[in-house]
Design an enzyme around this catalytic site. Structure first.
Site, short mmCIF file in Angstrom:
data_model
loop_
_atom_site.label_atom_id
_atom_site.label_comp_id
_atom_site.label_asym_id
_atom_site.label_seq_id
_atom_site.Cartn_x
_atom_site.Cartn_y
_atom_site.Cartn_z
N GLU A 1 5.14 1.75 -24.82
CA GLU A 1 4.65 0.37 -25.00
C GLU A 1 3.46 0.40 -25.96
OE1 GLU A 1 2.96 -1.30 -21.43
OE2 GLU A 1 3.25 -3.35 -22.14
N HIS B 1 6.66 -8.62 -13.91
CA HIS B 1 5.39 -8.47 -13.20
C HIS B 1 5.56 -8.64 -11.69
CE1 HIS B 1 3.65 -9.25 -17.31
NE2 HIS B 1 3.05 -8.15 -16.94
N GLU C 1 4.02 1.34 -13.61
CA GLU C 1 2.71 1.36 -14.28
C GLU C 1 1.55 1.40 -13.28
OE1 GLU C 1 3.20 -2.28 -16.55
OE2 GLU C 1 1.70 -3.25 -15.33
N TRP D 1 1.71 -9.54 -7.25
CA TRP D 1 1.30 -9.32 -8.63
C TRP D 1 2.55 -8.99 -9.39
CZ3 TRP D 1 0.13 -8.91 -13.27
CH2 TRP D 1 -1.13 -9.34 -13.67
N TYR E 1 1.18 -15.83 -16.80
CA TYR E 1 0.48 -14.58 -17.02
C TYR E 1 0.92 -13.93 -18.34
CZ TYR E 1 -1.28 -9.94 -16.84
OH TYR E 1 -1.93 -8.78 -17.19
N ASP F 1 9.26 -8.11 -18.88
CA ASP F 1 8.44 -7.69 -17.73
C ASP F 1 8.35 -8.85 -16.73
OD1 ASP F 1 6.58 -6.63 -16.01
OD2 ASP F 1 5.14 -6.06 -17.57
N GLU G 1 11.59 -4.80 -16.53
CA GLU G 1 10.46 -4.08 -15.93
C GLU G 1 9.91 -4.80 -14.70
OE1 GLU G 1 7.19 -3.67 -18.66
OE2 GLU G 1 5.83 -3.15 -17.03
N ARG H 1 7.38 4.29 -15.72
CA ARG H 1 6.36 3.72 -16.61
C ARG H 1 4.94 4.20 -16.30
NH1 ARG H 1 5.90 0.55 -19.97
NH2 ARG H 1 4.65 -1.00 -18.89
C1 GCO Z 1 2.39 -4.21 -19.15
C2 GCO Z 1 1.56 -4.63 -18.00
C3 GCO Z 1 0.35 -5.43 -18.33
C4 GCO Z 1 -0.52 -5.45 -17.05
C5 GCO Z 1 -1.91 -5.02 -17.24
C6 GCO Z 1 -2.69 -5.05 -15.96
O1 GCO Z 1 3.56 -3.98 -18.94
O2 GCO Z 1 1.86 -4.06 -20.25
O3 GCO Z 1 2.32 -5.23 -17.00
O4 GCO Z 1 0.77 -6.67 -18.75
O5 GCO Z 1 -0.48 -6.69 -16.48
O6 GCO Z 1 -1.90 -3.73 -17.78
O7 GCO Z 1 -3.83 -4.28 -16.01
MG MG Z 2 4.17 -4.22 -16.98
#
Ligand code: GCO
Ligand code: MG
Length: 405
Positions: free
Chosen positions: A341, A214, A264, A405, A159, A212, A238, A285
Protein backbone atom coordinates in the site's frame (compact mmCIF):
# COMPACT_ATOMS: atom_id res chain seq x y z
CA UNK A 1 29.71 -3.20 20.34
CA UNK A 2 27.28 -1.92 22.96
CA UNK A 3 24.05 0.07 23.00
CA UNK A 4 24.97 3.40 24.58
CA UNK A 5 21.76 5.39 24.30
CA UNK A 6 18.17 5.05 23.11
CA UNK A 7 16.35 8.22 22.11
CA UNK A 8 12.58 8.41 21.67
CA UNK A 9 11.67 11.26 19.33
CA UNK A 10 8.06 12.35 18.88
CA UNK A 11 7.22 14.77 16.08
CA UNK A 12 4.08 16.01 14.35
CA UNK A 13 4.71 17.30 10.81
CA UNK A 14 0.95 17.07 10.08
CA UNK A 15 0.68 13.71 11.87
CA UNK A 16 2.32 12.25 14.93
CA UNK A 17 5.30 9.95 14.48
CA UNK A 18 7.29 8.18 17.18
CA UNK A 19 10.88 7.44 16.13
CA UNK A 20 13.46 5.44 18.03
CA UNK A 21 17.18 6.04 17.63
CA UNK A 22 19.46 3.36 19.05
CA UNK A 23 23.00 4.72 19.45
CA UNK A 24 26.04 2.45 19.90
CA UNK A 25 29.36 3.07 21.61
CA UNK A 26 31.03 2.88 18.18
CA UNK A 27 29.04 5.79 16.77
CA UNK A 28 26.81 3.71 14.48
CA UNK A 29 23.10 4.25 15.13
CA UNK A 30 19.86 2.71 13.89
CA UNK A 31 16.31 4.05 13.42
CA UNK A 32 12.92 2.45 14.06
CA UNK A 33 9.26 3.49 13.78
CA UNK A 34 7.03 3.09 16.87
CA UNK A 35 3.98 5.07 15.71
CA UNK A 36 0.62 3.81 16.99
CA UNK A 37 -2.07 6.14 15.69
CA UNK A 38 -4.04 7.76 18.54
CA UNK A 39 -1.91 6.06 21.24
CA UNK A 40 1.51 7.47 20.35
CA UNK A 41 2.55 8.56 23.84
CA UNK A 42 1.69 5.17 25.35
CA UNK A 43 4.36 3.55 23.14
CA UNK A 44 6.81 6.41 23.70
CA UNK A 45 6.42 6.01 27.49
CA UNK A 46 6.69 2.22 27.27
CA UNK A 47 9.97 2.61 25.41
CA UNK A 48 11.33 5.31 27.65
CA UNK A 49 10.34 3.91 31.03
CA UNK A 50 10.36 0.17 30.50
CA UNK A 51 12.25 -0.96 27.40
CA UNK A 52 15.23 1.36 26.89
CA UNK A 53 16.72 0.96 30.42
CA UNK A 54 16.96 -2.84 29.93
CA UNK A 55 18.91 -2.53 26.69
CA UNK A 56 21.70 -0.15 27.59
CA UNK A 57 25.02 -2.03 27.55
CA UNK A 58 23.72 -4.97 25.42
CA UNK A 59 25.25 -5.98 22.11
CA UNK A 60 22.95 -4.56 19.37
CA UNK A 61 24.07 -7.32 16.98
CA UNK A 62 22.04 -9.96 18.87
CA UNK A 63 18.76 -8.98 17.20
CA UNK A 64 17.01 -12.30 17.79
CA UNK A 65 17.98 -12.54 21.46
CA UNK A 66 16.87 -8.95 22.12
CA UNK A 67 13.57 -9.65 20.34
CA UNK A 68 12.96 -12.80 22.43
CA UNK A 69 14.05 -10.98 25.60
CA UNK A 70 11.50 -8.22 25.00
CA UNK A 71 8.76 -10.67 23.91
CA UNK A 72 9.16 -13.77 26.11
CA UNK A 73 10.91 -12.06 28.96
CA UNK A 74 7.91 -9.88 29.74
CA UNK A 75 4.95 -11.30 31.66
CA UNK A 76 2.57 -9.22 29.45
CA UNK A 77 3.14 -10.62 25.99
CA UNK A 78 1.82 -9.13 22.75
CA UNK A 79 -0.61 -6.20 22.51
CA UNK A 80 -0.25 -3.18 20.21
CA UNK A 81 1.74 -1.01 22.62
CA UNK A 82 4.35 -3.56 23.63
CA UNK A 83 4.71 -4.91 20.11
CA UNK A 84 5.16 -1.43 18.58
CA UNK A 85 7.91 -0.80 21.14
CA UNK A 86 9.63 -4.11 20.23
CA UNK A 87 9.14 -3.28 16.53
CA UNK A 88 10.96 0.03 16.70
CA UNK A 89 13.93 -1.43 18.59
CA UNK A 90 14.06 -4.36 16.15
CA UNK A 91 14.06 -2.11 13.05
CA UNK A 92 16.82 0.01 14.57
CA UNK A 93 18.92 -3.12 15.24
CA UNK A 94 18.51 -4.32 11.63
CA UNK A 95 19.51 -0.84 10.52
CA UNK A 96 22.64 -1.06 12.70
CA UNK A 97 23.49 -4.56 11.43
CA UNK A 98 23.22 -3.36 7.84
CA UNK A 99 25.50 -0.42 8.59
CA UNK A 100 28.07 -2.72 10.24
CA UNK A 101 27.99 -5.06 7.24
CA UNK A 102 27.85 -2.24 4.69
CA UNK A 103 24.76 -3.92 3.19
CA UNK A 104 21.14 -2.93 2.67
CA UNK A 105 18.69 -4.86 4.90
CA UNK A 106 17.18 -6.84 2.00
CA UNK A 107 20.61 -8.41 1.42
CA UNK A 108 20.72 -9.53 5.05
CA UNK A 109 17.28 -11.12 4.63
CA UNK A 110 18.40 -13.26 1.70
CA UNK A 111 18.67 -10.91 -1.26
CA UNK A 112 16.39 -9.97 -4.09
CA UNK A 113 13.35 -11.88 -5.34
CA UNK A 114 12.21 -9.08 -7.70
CA UNK A 115 13.37 -5.82 -9.24
CA UNK A 116 10.85 -3.62 -7.40
CA UNK A 117 7.75 -3.73 -5.19
CA UNK A 118 4.41 -3.10 -6.90
CA UNK A 119 2.35 -0.48 -5.09
CA UNK A 120 -1.35 0.23 -4.79
CA UNK A 121 -2.38 3.84 -4.58
CA UNK A 122 -5.55 5.37 -3.08
CA UNK A 123 -8.33 7.07 -5.04
CA UNK A 124 -10.93 8.67 -2.75
CA UNK A 125 -13.76 11.02 -3.59
CA UNK A 126 -16.88 12.82 -2.39
CA UNK A 127 -18.69 11.18 -5.30
CA UNK A 128 -18.14 8.16 -7.55
CA UNK A 129 -17.17 10.51 -10.40
CA UNK A 130 -14.54 12.21 -8.26
CA UNK A 131 -13.14 8.85 -7.10
CA UNK A 132 -12.89 7.64 -10.69
CA UNK A 133 -11.32 10.93 -11.87
CA UNK A 134 -8.66 10.47 -9.18
CA UNK A 135 -8.17 6.83 -10.19
CA UNK A 136 -7.78 7.79 -13.86
CA UNK A 137 -5.09 10.34 -12.87
CA UNK A 138 -3.22 7.68 -10.87
CA UNK A 139 -3.33 5.36 -13.89
CA UNK A 140 -1.78 8.18 -15.95
CA UNK A 141 0.99 8.33 -13.32
CA UNK A 142 1.69 4.65 -13.95
CA UNK A 143 -0.07 2.93 -11.03
CA UNK A 144 -1.31 -0.54 -11.90
CA UNK A 145 -3.31 -1.13 -8.74
CA UNK A 146 -5.69 1.33 -7.07
CA UNK A 147 -7.85 1.22 -3.96
CA UNK A 148 -11.24 2.90 -4.50
CA UNK A 149 -13.22 4.54 -1.68
CA UNK A 150 -16.13 6.91 -2.11
CA UNK A 151 -18.36 8.94 0.22
CA UNK A 152 -21.62 7.17 1.06
CA UNK A 153 -24.66 9.23 -0.02
CA UNK A 154 -26.98 9.92 2.91
CA UNK A 155 -24.24 9.79 5.58
CA UNK A 156 -22.75 13.10 6.86
CA UNK A 157 -19.10 11.91 6.53
CA UNK A 158 -17.36 8.80 5.29
CA UNK A 159 -14.13 7.59 6.87
CA UNK A 160 -11.11 8.27 4.67
CA UNK A 161 -12.89 10.91 2.58
CA UNK A 162 -11.99 14.25 4.10
CA UNK A 163 -14.17 16.46 1.88
CA UNK A 164 -13.24 20.13 2.30
CA UNK A 165 -11.11 19.41 5.38
CA UNK A 166 -7.41 19.47 4.60
CA UNK A 167 -6.29 17.02 7.25
CA UNK A 168 -7.67 15.17 10.19
CA UNK A 169 -6.60 17.75 12.78
CA UNK A 170 -9.00 20.12 11.06
CA UNK A 171 -11.66 17.43 11.26
CA UNK A 172 -11.20 17.39 15.05
CA UNK A 173 -11.29 21.19 15.47
CA UNK A 174 -9.43 22.75 18.44
CA UNK A 175 -10.83 20.15 20.77
CA UNK A 176 -8.94 17.01 19.88
CA UNK A 177 -11.36 14.25 20.76
CA UNK A 178 -12.40 11.31 18.60
CA UNK A 179 -14.84 12.53 15.92
CA UNK A 180 -18.00 10.40 15.80
CA UNK A 181 -19.14 9.15 12.42
CA UNK A 182 -22.37 7.43 11.39
CA UNK A 183 -22.51 4.13 9.63
CA UNK A 184 -25.28 2.46 7.61
CA UNK A 185 -24.60 -0.90 5.99
CA UNK A 186 -27.65 -0.51 3.74
CA UNK A 187 -26.47 2.83 2.33
CA UNK A 188 -22.94 1.46 1.95
CA UNK A 189 -24.03 -1.56 -0.08
CA UNK A 190 -25.88 0.64 -2.59
CA UNK A 191 -22.81 2.82 -3.05
CA UNK A 192 -20.10 0.18 -3.21
CA UNK A 193 -21.65 -2.01 -5.90
CA UNK A 194 -22.26 1.03 -8.13
CA UNK A 195 -18.71 2.25 -7.48
CA UNK A 196 -17.14 -0.94 -8.83
CA UNK A 197 -19.60 -1.35 -11.67
CA UNK A 198 -18.80 2.14 -12.90
CA UNK A 199 -15.09 1.71 -12.19
CA UNK A 200 -14.83 -1.23 -14.56
CA UNK A 201 -16.82 0.65 -17.25
CA UNK A 202 -14.60 3.70 -16.99
CA UNK A 203 -11.17 2.30 -16.06
CA UNK A 204 -11.28 -0.96 -18.04
CA UNK A 205 -10.27 -4.50 -17.12
CA UNK A 206 -6.49 -4.17 -16.93
CA UNK A 207 -6.17 -2.15 -13.76
CA UNK A 208 -6.11 -3.98 -10.39
CA UNK A 209 -8.84 -2.64 -8.12
CA UNK A 210 -9.00 -2.95 -4.32
CA UNK A 211 -11.36 -1.82 -1.58
CA UNK A 212 -11.20 -1.42 2.21
CA UNK A 213 -14.37 -2.03 4.25
CA UNK A 214 -12.66 -0.98 7.51
CA UNK A 215 -14.39 -3.89 9.29
CA UNK A 216 -17.87 -2.35 9.19
CA UNK A 217 -19.73 -5.55 8.18
CA UNK A 218 -20.85 -8.70 9.99
CA UNK A 219 -19.45 -11.98 8.61
CA UNK A 220 -22.58 -12.82 6.60
CA UNK A 221 -22.73 -9.27 5.17
CA UNK A 222 -19.05 -9.56 4.26
CA UNK A 223 -19.78 -12.84 2.50
CA UNK A 224 -22.59 -11.19 0.53
CA UNK A 225 -20.42 -8.22 -0.43
CA UNK A 226 -17.64 -10.51 -1.66
CA UNK A 227 -20.17 -12.36 -3.79
CA UNK A 228 -21.75 -9.20 -5.23
CA UNK A 229 -18.31 -7.81 -6.13
CA UNK A 230 -17.16 -10.97 -7.96
CA UNK A 231 -18.03 -9.62 -11.44
CA UNK A 232 -15.64 -6.68 -10.88
CA UNK A 233 -12.59 -8.85 -10.22
CA UNK A 234 -11.00 -7.17 -7.17
CA UNK A 235 -7.40 -7.87 -6.33
CA UNK A 236 -8.64 -7.99 -2.75
CA UNK A 237 -11.39 -6.93 -0.41
CA UNK A 238 -9.80 -5.66 2.79
CA UNK A 239 -11.07 -5.91 6.38
CA UNK A 240 -14.51 -7.05 5.26
CA UNK A 241 -15.33 -7.95 8.87
CA UNK A 242 -13.56 -8.28 12.21
CA UNK A 243 -11.78 -11.60 12.78
CA UNK A 244 -11.54 -11.72 16.55
CA UNK A 245 -13.23 -15.07 15.93
CA UNK A 246 -10.80 -16.10 13.22
CA UNK A 247 -13.30 -18.76 12.10
CA UNK A 248 -15.64 -15.97 10.90
CA UNK A 249 -13.52 -15.90 7.78
CA UNK A 250 -14.40 -19.50 7.01
CA UNK A 251 -17.95 -18.34 6.47
CA UNK A 252 -16.90 -15.43 4.26
CA UNK A 253 -14.47 -17.65 2.34
CA UNK A 254 -17.07 -20.34 1.68
CA UNK A 255 -19.37 -17.87 -0.04
CA UNK A 256 -17.09 -15.92 -2.32
CA UNK A 257 -14.10 -16.15 -4.65
CA UNK A 258 -13.26 -12.45 -4.10
CA UNK A 259 -9.75 -12.54 -2.55
CA UNK A 260 -9.66 -11.47 1.11
CA UNK A 261 -7.08 -9.37 2.94
CA UNK A 262 -6.78 -8.55 6.64
CA UNK A 263 -4.23 -7.84 9.35
CA UNK A 264 -3.17 -4.19 9.59
CA UNK A 265 -4.09 -4.06 13.30
CA UNK A 266 -2.51 -7.42 14.17
CA UNK A 267 0.55 -7.47 16.33
CA UNK A 268 1.72 -11.06 16.21
CA UNK A 269 1.41 -14.27 14.28
CA UNK A 270 -1.10 -15.46 16.90
CA UNK A 271 -3.69 -12.95 15.64
CA UNK A 272 -3.71 -14.53 12.19
CA UNK A 273 -2.45 -18.09 12.67
CA UNK A 274 -5.80 -19.77 11.95
CA UNK A 275 -6.67 -17.34 9.16
CA UNK A 276 -3.42 -18.32 7.45
CA UNK A 277 -3.15 -22.04 8.16
CA UNK A 278 -6.76 -22.64 7.07
CA UNK A 279 -6.22 -20.55 3.95
CA UNK A 280 -9.26 -18.40 4.76
CA UNK A 281 -7.44 -15.30 3.50
CA UNK A 282 -5.28 -14.45 0.50
CA UNK A 283 -3.24 -11.47 1.74
CA UNK A 284 -1.83 -10.70 5.18
CA UNK A 285 -1.59 -6.94 5.82
CA UNK A 286 0.48 -6.76 9.02
CA UNK A 287 2.96 -3.89 9.29
CA UNK A 288 6.52 -4.06 10.61
CA UNK A 289 5.74 -1.24 13.08
CA UNK A 290 2.77 -3.06 14.59
CA UNK A 291 3.84 -6.69 14.42
CA UNK A 292 7.23 -6.77 16.11
CA UNK A 293 9.43 -5.18 13.48
CA UNK A 294 11.33 -6.87 10.70
CA UNK A 295 11.87 -10.00 12.81
CA UNK A 296 8.16 -10.29 13.66
CA UNK A 297 6.89 -9.54 10.16
CA UNK A 298 9.43 -11.83 8.47
CA UNK A 299 8.15 -14.69 10.64
CA UNK A 300 4.53 -13.99 9.62
CA UNK A 301 5.46 -13.69 5.93
CA UNK A 302 7.33 -17.02 5.96
CA UNK A 303 4.42 -18.76 7.71
CA UNK A 304 1.99 -17.21 5.19
CA UNK A 305 4.16 -18.38 2.29
CA UNK A 306 3.75 -22.05 3.08
CA UNK A 307 -0.04 -21.58 3.01
CA UNK A 308 -0.26 -19.68 -0.28
CA UNK A 309 -1.00 -16.39 1.46
CA UNK A 310 0.79 -13.31 0.11
CA UNK A 311 2.06 -10.28 2.01
CA UNK A 312 0.48 -6.86 1.47
CA UNK A 313 1.95 -4.58 4.15
CA UNK A 314 -0.10 -1.71 5.55
CA UNK A 315 1.09 1.60 4.14
CA UNK A 316 -1.25 4.25 5.57
CA UNK A 317 0.02 7.80 6.25
CA UNK A 318 0.32 7.04 9.97
CA UNK A 319 3.28 4.70 9.40
CA UNK A 320 6.52 6.63 9.13
CA UNK A 321 8.94 6.45 6.18
CA UNK A 322 11.15 4.25 8.39
CA UNK A 323 8.41 1.62 8.39
CA UNK A 324 7.93 2.13 4.64
CA UNK A 325 11.65 1.49 4.10
CA UNK A 326 11.52 -1.64 6.29
CA UNK A 327 8.59 -2.87 4.17
CA UNK A 328 10.37 -2.23 0.89
CA UNK A 329 13.37 -4.30 2.08
CA UNK A 330 11.02 -7.12 3.14
CA UNK A 331 9.03 -6.85 -0.11
CA UNK A 332 12.13 -7.10 -2.28
CA UNK A 333 13.12 -10.29 -0.47
CA UNK A 334 9.79 -12.04 0.28
CA UNK A 335 9.16 -14.87 -2.18
CA UNK A 336 5.42 -14.54 -1.45
CA UNK A 337 5.21 -10.74 -1.66
CA UNK A 338 1.84 -9.57 -3.02
CA UNK A 339 1.56 -5.77 -3.06
CA UNK A 340 2.51 -2.72 -0.97
CA UNK A 341 0.00 0.00 0.00
CA UNK A 342 1.31 3.48 -0.87
CA UNK A 343 -0.11 6.94 -0.15
CA UNK A 344 2.64 9.19 -1.52
CA UNK A 345 5.81 10.66 -0.04
CA UNK A 346 4.08 12.80 2.64
CA UNK A 347 4.13 16.60 2.98
CA UNK A 348 7.19 18.85 2.67
CA UNK A 349 7.78 18.95 6.44
CA UNK A 350 7.81 15.16 6.58
CA UNK A 351 10.24 14.99 3.70
CA UNK A 352 12.55 17.39 5.52
CA UNK A 353 12.52 15.21 8.63
CA UNK A 354 12.71 11.73 7.06
CA UNK A 355 15.14 11.46 4.16
CA UNK A 356 15.54 8.37 2.02
CA UNK A 357 16.05 7.53 -1.60
CA UNK A 358 13.43 4.90 -2.32
CA UNK A 359 12.44 5.69 -5.90
CA UNK A 360 8.78 5.40 -6.88
CA UNK A 361 8.32 5.00 -10.63
CA UNK A 362 5.60 3.46 -12.75
CA UNK A 363 3.65 2.36 -9.68
CA UNK A 364 6.62 0.49 -8.23
CA UNK A 365 9.07 1.19 -5.38
CA UNK A 366 12.77 0.60 -5.96
CA UNK A 367 14.74 -0.24 -2.83
CA UNK A 368 17.73 1.85 -1.78
CA UNK A 369 21.16 0.20 -1.72
CA UNK A 370 22.36 2.34 1.18
CA UNK A 371 23.58 0.23 4.13
CA UNK A 372 20.88 -0.63 6.67
CA UNK A 373 17.38 0.73 6.12
CA UNK A 374 18.65 3.77 4.20
CA UNK A 375 16.66 6.41 6.10
CA UNK A 376 17.99 9.55 7.81
CA UNK A 377 16.10 11.44 10.53
CA UNK A 378 16.70 15.17 11.00
CA UNK A 379 16.29 15.71 14.75
CA UNK A 380 16.44 19.51 14.52
CA UNK A 381 13.73 19.69 11.87
CA UNK A 382 11.62 17.21 13.88
CA UNK A 383 11.88 19.40 17.00
CA UNK A 384 10.11 22.23 15.14
CA UNK A 385 6.91 20.14 15.11
CA UNK A 386 5.95 19.06 18.64
CA UNK A 387 3.41 16.31 19.41
CA UNK A 388 -0.28 17.20 19.04
CA UNK A 389 -2.91 14.95 20.61
CA UNK A 390 -5.26 13.53 18.03
CA UNK A 391 -7.56 10.58 17.49
CA UNK A 392 -9.05 8.40 14.83
CA UNK A 393 -12.83 8.73 14.51
CA UNK A 394 -15.24 6.28 16.12
CA UNK A 395 -18.18 4.76 14.36
CA UNK A 396 -21.85 4.53 15.44
CA UNK A 397 -24.93 3.16 13.72
CA UNK A 398 -27.58 5.75 12.85
CA UNK A 399 -29.49 4.90 16.08
CA UNK A 400 -26.37 5.66 18.15
CA UNK A 401 -25.11 2.10 18.72
CA UNK A 402 -21.29 1.91 18.88
CA UNK A 403 -20.03 0.07 15.82
CA UNK A 404 -16.86 -1.64 14.68
CA UNK A 405 -13.82 0.18 13.48
C1 GCO B 1 -5.45 1.42 5.33
C2 GCO B 1 -5.98 1.70 6.69
C3 GCO B 1 -6.04 3.12 7.09
C4 GCO B 1 -6.29 3.14 8.62
C5 GCO B 1 -5.33 3.93 9.39
C6 GCO B 1 -5.63 3.89 10.86
O1 GCO B 1 -5.80 0.39 4.80
O2 GCO B 1 -4.65 2.21 4.84
O3 GCO B 1 -7.21 1.05 6.91
O4 GCO B 1 -7.03 3.73 6.34
O5 GCO B 1 -7.56 3.55 8.87
O6 GCO B 1 -4.05 3.45 9.13
O7 GCO B 1 -4.54 4.26 11.64
MG1 MG C 1 -7.09 -0.80 5.90
Amino acid sequence: MKIKDIKILVTCPGRNFVTVKVVTDEGIYGLGDATLNGREMAVATCLEEHVAPCLIGRDPQNIEDIWQYLYKGVYWRRGPIGMAAIAAIDMALWDIKGKIAGLPVYQLLGGRSRKAATLYAHANGESIDETLDNAAALMEDGFKAIRLQSAIPGLPVTYGVLGDKKDYFELQGNRPLPPEEEWSTKKYFNLVIELFERARERLGDDIHLLHDVHSRLTPIEAARLGKLLEPYDLMFLEDACIAENQESYKLVRNHTTTPLAIGETYNSIWDCKELIENQWIDYIRTAATHAGGITGLRRIIDFAGIHDVKSAPHGAPDLSPICFAAHIHLNIWAPNFGIQEYVGPGNEEMQRIFKHNIKVEDGMAFVSDAPGLGVEFDEEAAAEFPYKRSYLPVSRLEDGTMWHW
